[in-house]
Design a protein around this motif. Structure first.
Motif, PDB file in Angstrom:
ATOM      1  N   PHE A  37      63.685  29.262  47.829  1.00  0.00           N
ATOM      2  CA  PHE A  37      64.145  29.506  46.722  1.00  0.00           C
ATOM      3  C   PHE A  37      65.336  28.349  46.315  1.00  0.00           C
ATOM      4  O   PHE A  37      65.859  28.182  47.301  1.00  0.00           O
ATOM      5  N   LYS A  38      65.652  27.965  44.984  1.00  0.00           N
ATOM      6  CA  LYS A  38      66.514  27.387  44.783  1.00  0.00           C
ATOM      7  C   LYS A  38      67.663  27.917  43.734  1.00  0.00           C
ATOM      8  O   LYS A  38      66.962  28.657  42.624  1.00  0.00           O
ATOM      9  N   TYR A  39      68.810  27.755  43.907  1.00  0.00           N
ATOM     10  CA  TYR A  39      69.820  28.286  42.991  1.00  0.00           C
ATOM     11  C   TYR A  39      70.963  27.154  43.030  1.00  0.00           C
ATOM     12  O   TYR A  39      71.586  26.963  43.989  1.00  0.00           O
ATOM     13  N   LYS A  40      70.953  26.478  41.680  1.00  0.00           N
ATOM     14  CA  LYS A  40      72.103  25.473  41.754  1.00  0.00           C
ATOM     15  C   LYS A  40      72.075  24.375  42.999  1.00  0.00           C
ATOM     16  O   LYS A  40      70.697  23.915  43.413  1.00  0.00           O
ATOM     17  N   ASN A  41      73.038  24.216  43.790  1.00  0.00           N
ATOM     18  CA  ASN A  41      72.870  23.444  45.064  1.00  0.00           C
ATOM     19  C   ASN A  41      72.410  24.032  46.431  1.00  0.00           C
ATOM     20  O   ASN A  41      72.541  23.614  47.086  1.00  0.00           O
ATOM     21  N   TRP A  42      71.989  25.306  45.921  1.00  0.00           N
ATOM     22  CA  TRP A  42      71.495  25.947  47.267  1.00  0.00           C
ATOM     23  C   TRP A  42      70.021  26.118  47.481  1.00  0.00           C
ATOM     24  O   TRP A  42      69.271  26.278  46.511  1.00  0.00           O
ATOM     25  N   LEU A  43      69.587  26.216  48.552  1.00  0.00           N
ATOM     26  CA  LEU A  43      68.112  26.164  48.873  1.00  0.00           C
ATOM     27  C   LEU A  43      68.327  27.235  50.031  1.00  0.00           C
ATOM     28  O   LEU A  43      68.937  27.407  51.003  1.00  0.00           O
ATOM     29  N   PHE A  44      67.222  28.205  49.588  1.00  0.00           N
ATOM     30  CA  PHE A  44      67.173  29.225  50.996  1.00  0.00           C
ATOM     31  C   PHE A  44      65.780  29.932  50.868  1.00  0.00           C
ATOM     32  O   PHE A  44      65.290  30.013  50.046  1.00  0.00           O
ATOM     33  N   MET A  45      65.671  30.811  52.215  1.00  0.00           N
ATOM     34  CA  MET A  45      64.478  31.436  52.387  1.00  0.00           C
ATOM     35  C   MET A  45      64.896  32.986  52.735  1.00  0.00           C
ATOM     36  O   MET A  45      65.814  33.027  53.420  1.00  0.00           O
ATOM     37  N   HIS A  46      64.100  33.872  52.506  1.00  0.00           N
ATOM     38  CA  HIS A  46      64.282  35.487  53.185  1.00  0.00           C
ATOM     39  C   HIS A  46      63.080  35.683  53.560  1.00  0.00           C
ATOM     40  O   HIS A  46      61.900  35.495  52.753  1.00  0.00           O
ATOM     41  N   ASN A  47      62.789  36.076  54.816  1.00  0.00           N
ATOM     42  CA  ASN A  47      61.576  36.725  55.278  1.00  0.00           C
ATOM     43  C   ASN A  47      61.862  38.200  55.833  1.00  0.00           C
ATOM     44  O   ASN A  47      62.451  37.973  56.964  1.00  0.00           O
ATOM     45  N   GLY A  48      61.511  39.167  55.557  1.00  0.00           N
ATOM     46  CA  GLY A  48      61.643  40.436  56.078  1.00  0.00           C
ATOM     47  C   GLY A  48      62.557  41.266  55.161  1.00  0.00           C
ATOM     48  O   GLY A  48      62.424  41.049  53.920  1.00  0.00           O
ATOM     49  N   GLY A  49      63.221  42.185  55.487  1.00  0.00           N
ATOM     50  CA  GLY A  49      63.823  43.355  54.850  1.00  0.00           C
ATOM     51  C   GLY A  49      65.151  43.293  55.102  1.00  0.00           C
ATOM     52  O   GLY A  49      65.680  42.454  55.952  1.00  0.00           O
ATOM     53  N   LEU A  50      66.057  43.870  54.408  1.00  0.00           N
ATOM     54  CA  LEU A  50      67.614  43.929  54.616  1.00  0.00           C
ATOM     55  C   LEU A  50      67.836  45.538  54.862  1.00  0.00           C
ATOM     56  O   LEU A  50      67.592  46.476  54.273  1.00  0.00           O
ATOM     57  N   ALA A  51      68.303  45.605  56.025  1.00  0.00           N
ATOM     58  CA  ALA A  51      68.625  47.077  56.500  1.00  0.00           C
ATOM     59  C   ALA A  51      69.491  47.508  55.680  1.00  0.00           C
ATOM     60  O   ALA A  51      70.404  46.852  55.590  1.00  0.00           O
ATOM     61  N   GLY A  52      69.514  49.029  55.306  1.00  0.00           N
ATOM     62  CA  GLY A  52      70.541  49.533  54.522  1.00  0.00           C
ATOM     63  C   GLY A  52      70.658  48.894  53.140  1.00  0.00           C
ATOM     64  O   GLY A  52      71.535  49.375  52.352  1.00  0.00           O
ATOM     65  N   PHE A  53      69.617  48.297  52.600  1.00  0.00           N
ATOM     66  CA  PHE A  53      69.639  47.650  51.511  1.00  0.00           C
ATOM     67  C   PHE A  53      69.900  48.836  50.283  1.00  0.00           C
ATOM     68  O   PHE A  53      70.738  48.376  49.435  1.00  0.00           O
ATOM     69  N   PRO A  54      69.405  49.967  50.194  1.00  0.00           N
ATOM     70  CA  PRO A  54      69.748  51.109  49.129  1.00  0.00           C
ATOM     71  C   PRO A  54      71.055  51.122  48.978  1.00  0.00           C
ATOM     72  O   PRO A  54      71.867  51.619  48.027  1.00  0.00           O
ATOM     73  N   ARG A  55      72.056  51.215  50.144  1.00  0.00           N
ATOM     74  CA  ARG A  55      73.351  51.359  50.212  1.00  0.00           C
ATOM     75  C   ARG A  55      74.165  50.203  49.453  1.00  0.00           C
ATOM     76  O   ARG A  55      75.083  50.422  48.963  1.00  0.00           O
ATOM     77  N   MET A  56      73.631  48.858  49.630  1.00  0.00           N
ATOM     78  CA  MET A  56      74.343  47.881  49.063  1.00  0.00           C
ATOM     79  C   MET A  56      73.736  47.384  47.855  1.00  0.00           C
ATOM     80  O   MET A  56      74.221  46.577  47.126  1.00  0.00           O
ATOM     81  N   ARG A  57      72.647  47.880  47.357  1.00  0.00           N
ATOM     82  CA  ARG A  57      71.701  47.622  46.278  1.00  0.00           C
ATOM     83  C   ARG A  57      72.741  47.377  45.075  1.00  0.00           C
ATOM     84  O   ARG A  57      72.706  46.299  44.422  1.00  0.00           O
ATOM     85  N   ARG A  58      73.504  48.273  44.522  1.00  0.00           N
ATOM     86  CA  ARG A  58      74.402  48.021  43.375  1.00  0.00           C
ATOM     87  C   ARG A  58      75.371  47.000  43.481  1.00  0.00           C
ATOM     88  O   ARG A  58      75.607  46.178  42.551  1.00  0.00           O
ATOM     89  N   ARG A  59      75.946  46.825  44.592  1.00  0.00           N
ATOM     90  CA  ARG A  59      76.931  46.003  45.045  1.00  0.00           C
ATOM     91  C   ARG A  59      76.730  44.281  44.723  1.00  0.00           C
ATOM     92  O   ARG A  59      76.976  43.432  44.112  1.00  0.00           O
ATOM     93  N   ILE A  60      75.362  44.303  45.262  1.00  0.00           N
ATOM     94  CA  ILE A  60      74.722  43.016  45.330  1.00  0.00           C
ATOM     95  C   ILE A  60      74.211  42.840  43.959  1.00  0.00           C
ATOM     96  O   ILE A  60      74.521  41.599  43.212  1.00  0.00           O
ATOM     97  N   TYR A  61      73.490  43.550  43.294  1.00  0.00           N
ATOM     98  CA  TYR A  61      73.182  43.214  41.891  1.00  0.00           C
ATOM     99  C   TYR A  61      74.289  43.101  40.755  1.00  0.00           C
ATOM    100  O   TYR A  61      74.102  42.081  40.108  1.00  0.00           O
ATOM    101  N   ASN A  62      75.360  43.850  41.133  1.00  0.00           N
ATOM    102  CA  ASN A  62      76.368  43.375  40.254  1.00  0.00           C
ATOM    103  C   ASN A  62      77.119  42.287  40.369  1.00  0.00           C
ATOM    104  O   ASN A  62      77.817  41.685  39.515  1.00  0.00           O
ATOM    105  N   SER A  63      76.945  41.568  41.462  1.00  0.00           N
ATOM    106  CA  SER A  63      77.724  40.403  41.929  1.00  0.00           C
ATOM    107  C   SER A  63      76.778  39.070  41.483  1.00  0.00           C
ATOM    108  O   SER A  63      77.312  37.899  41.576  1.00  0.00           O
ATOM    109  N   VAL A  64      75.544  39.417  40.744  1.00  0.00           N
ATOM    110  CA  VAL A  64      74.823  38.198  40.432  1.00  0.00           C
ATOM    111  C   VAL A  64      74.599  38.284  39.005  1.00  0.00           C
ATOM    112  O   VAL A  64      74.274  39.447  38.378  1.00  0.00           O
ATOM    113  N   SER A  65      75.006  37.243  38.475  1.00  0.00           N
ATOM    114  CA  SER A  65      74.889  37.281  36.940  1.00  0.00           C
ATOM    115  C   SER A  65      73.339  37.288  36.455  1.00  0.00           C
ATOM    116  O   SER A  65      72.507  36.635  37.131  1.00  0.00           O
ATOM    117  N   ASP A  66      73.129  37.441  35.087  1.00  0.00           N
ATOM    118  CA  ASP A  66      71.519  37.310  34.549  1.00  0.00           C
ATOM    119  C   ASP A  66      71.285  36.009  34.574  1.00  0.00           C
ATOM    120  O   ASP A  66      70.172  35.766  34.822  1.00  0.00           O
TER     121      ASP A  66
END
Length: 96
Positions: free
Chosen positions: A67-96
């Motif tokens: 995936f690409k965002y501005k000058n970042w290139l990244f990959m993610h494979n798998g799950g994020l342990a505890g994602f339900p607990r951090m979902r709101r904080r992560i979503y709120n930190s990412v602009s539309d």
């Protein structure tokens, strides 16, 4: 067999600070573009990903890594342990 799309990403800072990204929803072994392009790439940093989609998930260019965002290139494979607990904080930190 991981045939649910693939992607390549690379940096060439002589051309741009942003990375290049190619993604395809078909298997790498049946894509003629890969064969025609791969031998021409010259980079010190290459990201490559071959996708095995989760059951019942969509296969499209938009969910093929990397995936690409501005000058970042990244990959993610798998799950994020505890994602339900951090979902709101992560979503709120990412602009539309």
């Amino acid at each position: 067999v991981d045939g649910d799309g693939f992607g390549l990403g690379w940096y060439d800072h002589a051309i741009s600070p942003e990375p290049a990204r190619l993604a395809f929803p078909d298997p790498a072994w049946s894509n003629p573009n890969l064969h025609n392009l791969a031998h021409l790439l010259k980079t010190e940093l290459l990201f490559a990903h071959v996708r095995a989609a989760s059951p019942n998930s969509q296969v499209s260019i938009s969910n093929c890594h990397p995936f690409k965002y501005k000058n970042w290139l990244f990959m993610h494979n798998g799950g994020l342990a505890g994602f339900p607990r951090m979902r709101r904080r992560i979503y709120n930190s990412v602009s539309d």
